[in-house]
Design an enzyme around this catalytic site. Structure first.
Site, PDB file in Angstrom:
ATOM      1  N   LYS A 199      -4.420  -3.251   2.974  1.00  9.12           N
ATOM      2  CA  LYS A 199      -3.570  -2.064   2.925  1.00  9.12           C
ATOM      3  C   LYS A 199      -4.473  -0.929   2.477  1.00  9.12           C
ATOM      4  CE  LYS A 199      -0.137   0.471   0.521  1.00  9.12           C
ATOM      5  NZ  LYS A 199       0.641   0.633  -0.711  1.00  9.12           N
ATOM      6  N   GLY A 258       5.977   5.731  -6.921  1.00 11.76           N
ATOM      7  CA  GLY A 258       6.585   5.574  -8.239  1.00 11.76           C
ATOM      8  C   GLY A 258       7.668   6.582  -8.569  1.00 11.76           C
TER       9      GLY A 258
END
Lengths: 262, 351
Positions: free
Chosen positions: A108, A169
């Site tokens: 990733k 987040g």
């Protein structure tokens, strides 16, 4: 999705396929932010994820008792990520170290532009993606919700594209659903909604918009009850996927009685 | 057999256990090649169960509060003019560096209220009246008045003096196999190395930590800053030292101090207390916390062995030393370990 198959709604098993590899779950998990390994372990179990991403910086793959041990024990495929890299050069280095340590060409790709927003740097990410693809990696790039950039990543040979819903987040959900739809519309590789999800309805929305999978970490690991939130996310992804496949009714401006009037 | 008990590991946990066991009348020896050289040498010494409470970790909170209550007497008995501990009891001030960080602190305060923990919510200006060195940008904070702190290096020194007075020998060797140790009981307090000596799920969690030096009274209490979601803390010492910690890294037994680790600590701390950049950077250090899968320590008999574990304290070894010593001595003297200690039973990880 067994019930859907039984009802004849879907041809064959509804699997997620990335670079020829099949996954029964469309929920990809991250491991950051959990208060303890036990809490993370229970959350991963509830999520039924089959693919989980791990930040390779600040982790020694050889150290016993780490999160990698936990993933191996659960039989979850590890997707190493390049979190914490600010340049294509760093990302290449981290990806190569991960490939060597974990014996997987999957990565990733995450190249961050600045600390404050943690938004991905599109130029560095594309540059790194091209080099990693040329080097034989299976590249899943984390990108902004830009349909053109998603197309360029696919042209560069990426195995999937991973647009954000909102900054990492933040828990703000999908801030630009229209762009996600545009990305889905033209993508020839899986679209994985990555980053910014806060709660189950956000994950369901991603799937209803046509994403092939979602990736999330904080929404679960920083929840008051991570295992319960993981279960909620698991169900939301299944529900959202089913809703997408089932086909929603049109949005009308006025009421339309559900029982036939004549 | 020369001793009732041999304690493997001379860190703050092992020395505390040896001290309390010797005080209870047992014949004790401590075995360590580098007494006080492990996590006790790195630790900042925050005794802060209130400000560090986390969702999913209420059992750890209960044990931490119980041990904090024991610390007063523990410190009073250890403290004397020859070996001062630098035991401070004016609490932790936890501050937020931005509106987002304040939202996280508000959420924490609601959790603390629900748990019946005494915390006081303060505005940014109120925080700065308490601690004038705080940055003007501080958006608000929580005062956890019950928290305390101590200098772990001084505690180790004081414990060594006590043990010498009690005639407890220090065997300066590294234990290779606990099975070969000739004693009535073996207490395993070897921190991150405990996993290599018994079948216990202990792993090292690296922490980089800095020691700054400046004028006395630079800060009046422990300040914990939440800066864009990451924590940095500053613990003041009476002599003007300021301890700034700490990273949390899963790097095995690596104890390299890295440029990035030091930079991140200074970067975050500077946002909270800008004046730290003028202080002397007196020491950079990396230690290894003995982590467990559930962040609770391992205290009590290890099933199928004659080993009593006193390890796996993670970030909380200094805080939990009095509680651990009391629990282990109860076990050694045939008493019941107590209700709270049940959560620390090493048997919970037995296959």
């Amino acid at each position: 999705m067994d019930d859907l198959n039984g009802a004849g709604g879907l041809p064959g098993a509804d699997e997620l396929v990335i670079a020829g590899e099949r996954f029964g779950s469309r929920l990809i998990m991250g491991t950051g932010g959990a208060p303890s390994l036990d809490v993370l372990d229970r959350a991963l179990a509830e999520s039924r994820t089959e693919l989980t991403t791990v930040a390779m910086r600040r982790l020694d793959p050889e150290a016993p008792g780490s999160v990698l041990d936990l993933l191996r024990r659960r039989g979850i495929k590890v997707l190493p990520n390049t979190a914490g890299c600010y340049t294509a050069g760093e990302a290449l280095l981290t990806a190569r170290l991960a490939r060597e340590a974990l014996e997987t060409p999957w990565v990733k790709l995450e190249v961050i532009a600045d600390e404050r927003t943690l938004l991905p740097d599109p130029v560095e990410t594309l540059d790194a993606a091209e080099k990693l693809v040329a080097d034989g990696f299976v590249v899943l790039p984390y990108i902004g919700d830009d349909p053109i950039l998603a197309r360029r990543m696919e042209q560069a040979g990426c195995a999937a594209v991973m647009p954000l819903g909102a900054p990492i987040g933040s828990g703000l959900g999908i801030r630009n659903p229209h762009n996600i739809e545009l990305i889905v519309e033209s993508a020839g590789v899986p679209v994985i909604l990555d980053a910014g999800l806060g709660t189950a309805s956000d994950a369901a929305l991603a799937m209803e918009l046509g994403c092939d999978a979602v990736l999330l970490a904080s929404a679960v690991t920083r929840a008051q009850n991570p295992a319960l939130m993981a279960a909620a996310m698991r169900d939301a992804v299944v529900a959202g996927r089913a809703a997408r496949l089932a086909g929603r009714i049109p949005r009308l401006r006025h009421a339309q009685a559900s029982s036939p009037s004549r | 057999m020369t001793h009732d008990v041999i304690v493997v590991g001379g860190g703050i946990i092992g020395l505390s256990v040896a001290w309390r066991a010797a005080a209870a009348g047992l014949s004790v020896a401590v075995m360590d090649a580098h007494t006080g050289g492990g996590a006790s040498h790195a630790a900042a010494g925050m005794l802060a169960p209130v400000s560090e409470v986390t969702y999913t970790e209420e059992p750890l909170l209960r044990i931490g509060l119980a041990s904090l209550d024991l610390w007063g007497e523990f410190a009073a008995e250890l403290d004397d003019p020859a070996t001062p501990l630098d035991f401070g009891t004016s609490g932790t001030l936890e501050v937020a560096a931005s509106a987002d960080d304040l939202a996280v602190l508000d959420d924490l305060a609601r959790f603390q209220d629900k748990l019946g923990l005494p915390v006081e919510r303060l505005t940014g200006r109120e925080c700065r009246r308490l601690e004038p060195m705080l940055a003007p940008g501080i958006t608000g904070g929580l005062l956890c008045a019950r928290d305390a702190w101590v200098d772990p290096r001084r505690v180790v020194t004081a414990l060594r003096v006590r043990l010498r007075r009690l005639g407890v020998p220090l065997i300066e060797e590294r234990a290779e196999r606990v099975e070969d140790i000739d004693a009535g009981a073996v207490v395993l307090a070897a921190g991150s190395w405990s996993g290599g000596l018994a079948a216990l799920p202990v792993r090292p969690v690296k922490g980089q930590i800095l020691r700054l030096r400046g004028p006395k009274g630079f800060l009046g209490r422990t300040v914990r800053g939440l800066v864009r979601g990451s924590h940095a803390y500053l613990v003041p010492r009476g002599d003007g030292e300021l301890v700034l910690g700490a990273t949390q890294e899963e790097m095995g037994f690596d104890t390299t101090v890295t440029a990035g680790g030091v930079w991140e600590l200074l970067r975050d701390a500077r946002e909270v207390v800008p004046g730290i950049t003028e202080l002397e950077l007196a020491e950079t250090y990396a230690g290894l916390r003995p982590g467990t899968p559930d962040n609770l320590p391992l205290i009590g008999p290890v099933p199928g062995t004659r080993v009593i574990a006193a390890t796996g304290h993670g970030r909380n070894g200094v805080l939990l030393a009095p509680f651990t010593a009391e629990t282990v001595v109860r076990t050694l003297t045939g008493g019941e370990p107590g209700e709270l200690a049940a959560a620390c039973d090493p048997g919970r990880f037995a296959p």
